[in-house]
Design a protein around this motif. Sequence first.
Motif, mmCIF file in Angstrom:
data_model
loop_
_atom_site.group_PDB
_atom_site.id
_atom_site.type_symbol
_atom_site.label_atom_id
_atom_site.label_comp_id
_atom_site.label_asym_id
_atom_site.label_seq_id
_atom_site.Cartn_x
_atom_site.Cartn_y
_atom_site.Cartn_z
ATOM 1 N N PHE A 62 3.681 9.933 -9.945
ATOM 2 C CA PHE A 62 4.149 10.267 -10.803
ATOM 3 C C PHE A 62 2.987 10.501 -11.256
ATOM 4 C CE2 PHE A 62 7.210 7.153 -9.110
ATOM 5 C CZ PHE A 62 8.620 7.815 -9.171
ATOM 6 N N ILE A 63 1.542 10.030 -11.836
ATOM 7 C CA ILE A 63 0.470 10.171 -12.096
ATOM 8 C C ILE A 63 0.049 11.906 -11.974
ATOM 9 C CG2 ILE A 63 -0.462 7.828 -12.485
ATOM 10 C CD1 ILE A 63 -2.021 8.855 -10.027
ATOM 11 N N ASP A 64 0.882 12.442 -10.843
ATOM 12 C CA ASP A 64 0.125 13.725 -11.001
ATOM 13 C C ASP A 64 0.932 15.256 -12.076
ATOM 14 O OD1 ASP A 64 -0.879 16.284 -8.667
ATOM 15 O OD2 ASP A 64 0.692 16.618 -8.986
ATOM 16 N N TRP A 78 0.905 -0.834 -0.199
ATOM 17 C CA TRP A 78 -0.155 -0.176 -0.183
ATOM 18 C C TRP A 78 1.110 1.326 0.125
ATOM 19 C CZ3 TRP A 78 -4.524 1.604 -1.551
ATOM 20 C CH2 TRP A 78 -5.012 2.935 -0.997
ATOM 21 N N VAL A 79 2.151 1.242 0.912
ATOM 22 C CA VAL A 79 2.981 2.514 1.026
ATOM 23 C C VAL A 79 3.680 2.667 -0.495
ATOM 24 C CG1 VAL A 79 5.074 3.708 1.634
ATOM 25 C CG2 VAL A 79 3.035 2.647 3.552
ATOM 26 N N ALA A 80 3.787 1.597 -1.392
ATOM 27 C CA ALA A 80 4.498 1.804 -2.933
ATOM 28 C C ALA A 80 3.160 2.087 -3.991
ATOM 29 C CB ALA A 80 5.616 0.392 -3.252
ATOM 30 N N LEU A 81 2.249 1.940 -3.364
ATOM 31 C CA LEU A 81 1.465 1.840 -4.202
ATOM 32 C C LEU A 81 1.185 4.010 -3.749
ATOM 33 C CD1 LEU A 81 -0.859 1.031 -6.525
ATOM 34 C CD2 LEU A 81 -2.645 0.707 -4.729
ATOM 35 N N TRP A 82 0.807 4.192 -3.313
ATOM 36 C CA TRP A 82 0.749 5.859 -2.229
ATOM 37 C C TRP A 82 2.086 6.338 -2.893
ATOM 38 C CZ3 TRP A 82 -4.177 7.593 -1.218
ATOM 39 C CH2 TRP A 82 -3.669 8.781 -0.376
ATOM 40 N N ALA A 83 2.822 5.720 -2.590
ATOM 41 C CA ALA A 83 4.192 7.021 -3.243
ATOM 42 C C ALA A 83 4.095 6.865 -4.901
ATOM 43 C CB ALA A 83 5.096 6.258 -3.035
ATOM 44 N N CYS A 84 3.652 5.965 -5.412
ATOM 45 C CA CYS A 84 3.588 5.912 -7.438
ATOM 46 C C CYS A 84 2.545 7.064 -7.439
ATOM 47 C CB CYS A 84 3.246 4.651 -7.122
ATOM 48 S SG CYS A 84 4.746 3.489 -7.819
ATOM 49 N N THR A 85 1.642 7.224 -6.285
ATOM 50 C CA THR A 85 0.308 8.625 -6.742
ATOM 51 C C THR A 85 1.907 10.067 -7.601
ATOM 52 O OG1 THR A 85 0.504 9.350 -4.935
ATOM 53 C CG2 THR A 85 -1.091 8.558 -5.121
ATOM 54 N N GLN A 138 3.339 15.255 -7.484
ATOM 55 C CA GLN A 138 3.230 15.616 -6.196
ATOM 56 C C GLN A 138 2.651 14.177 -4.990
ATOM 57 O OE1 GLN A 138 4.473 18.171 -4.100
ATOM 58 N NE2 GLN A 138 5.634 19.216 -6.113
ATOM 59 N N PHE A 139 2.458 13.887 -4.776
ATOM 60 C CA PHE A 139 1.326 13.257 -3.641
ATOM 61 C C PHE A 139 0.772 13.926 -3.498
ATOM 62 C CE2 PHE A 139 5.710 11.940 -1.107
ATOM 63 C CZ PHE A 139 6.266 10.802 -1.859
ATOM 64 N N LEU A 140 -0.332 12.637 -3.229
ATOM 65 C CA LEU A 140 -1.670 12.264 -3.583
ATOM 66 C C LEU A 140 -2.331 13.063 -2.334
ATOM 67 C CD1 LEU A 140 -4.362 12.587 -4.902
ATOM 68 C CD2 LEU A 140 -5.103 10.359 -3.787
ATOM 69 N N HIS A 141 -2.133 12.716 -0.993
ATOM 70 C CA HIS A 141 -1.874 14.493 -0.215
ATOM 71 C C HIS A 141 -1.932 15.278 -0.002
ATOM 72 C CE1 HIS A 141 1.632 12.694 0.859
ATOM 73 N NE2 HIS A 141 1.839 13.654 1.599
#
Length: 183
Positions: free
Chosen positions: A153-155, A144-151, A159-162
Motif C-alpha cells: 500500500f505504500i508502493d 510481522w507478516v501483516a505488516l509486510w503485506a501492507c508494504t 508491489q510488495f517490498l521484496h
Amino acid sequence: MSDSTHATAPCPAAPALLAVPTLRRRVLCVIYEALILFGVLFITGYLFSTLTQQRSALMYRHALQLWLFLVLGAYFTWFWRHGGQTLPMKTWKIRVVGADLRAVSLPRAVLRYCLCWLWFVPGMALDWLFGIKDWSSVGVASAWVALWACTMFIDRDRQFLHDRLAGTRLVSVIETPSVPRPA
C-alpha cells in the motif's frame, strides 16, 4: 536455452499484464501455495530422512533445514523462470515478471526467493530474541507478516517490498478472448 536469452525473451501477452493483482487474490494464492508446499516438503523431508536413515528429529536437523530451503528455492525459481507462475499463481491468474515485464532471469529469481524470506525471518527472529515460546509467538510472527503485506500500500505500483528490491513485479494475467479462425 542460455540464461541471458531466456531473460530477454518477452513475457507472453506482455501488453495485457499491466493490472496489479489485489491483496485478496495474493493472499488466497499464498494459502493455496502453502497447501502445495506442504506436500512438496513432506515428500522431500521423508526422502531425506529415509536416505540418511535419520532416527531422531534432532539428527541432521540443520542439514534437513538446508535441504528444505534448497528444495523450496529450486521449486520457486524453476517455476518463476519457466512461465512466471506456480500452479497456485496460474489458478489465481498472477504472474511474476521482471520490472521491464520480461521473463525473470535466474539471478533475479534467486534474489526474489531469498528476499521472500523477509516475510518470515524477522518475525521468527523477534520470537527468538525475546524468548517467546508460547502462543504469543504466533501473534508476533503474524503481526510481522501483516505488516509486510501492507508494504504494497505504500508502493506506487502496489508491489510488495521484496518485489521492489528484487526488481520483479506481480501482474494479473488477463486472458483475452480467443477469436475463432475462419473456416
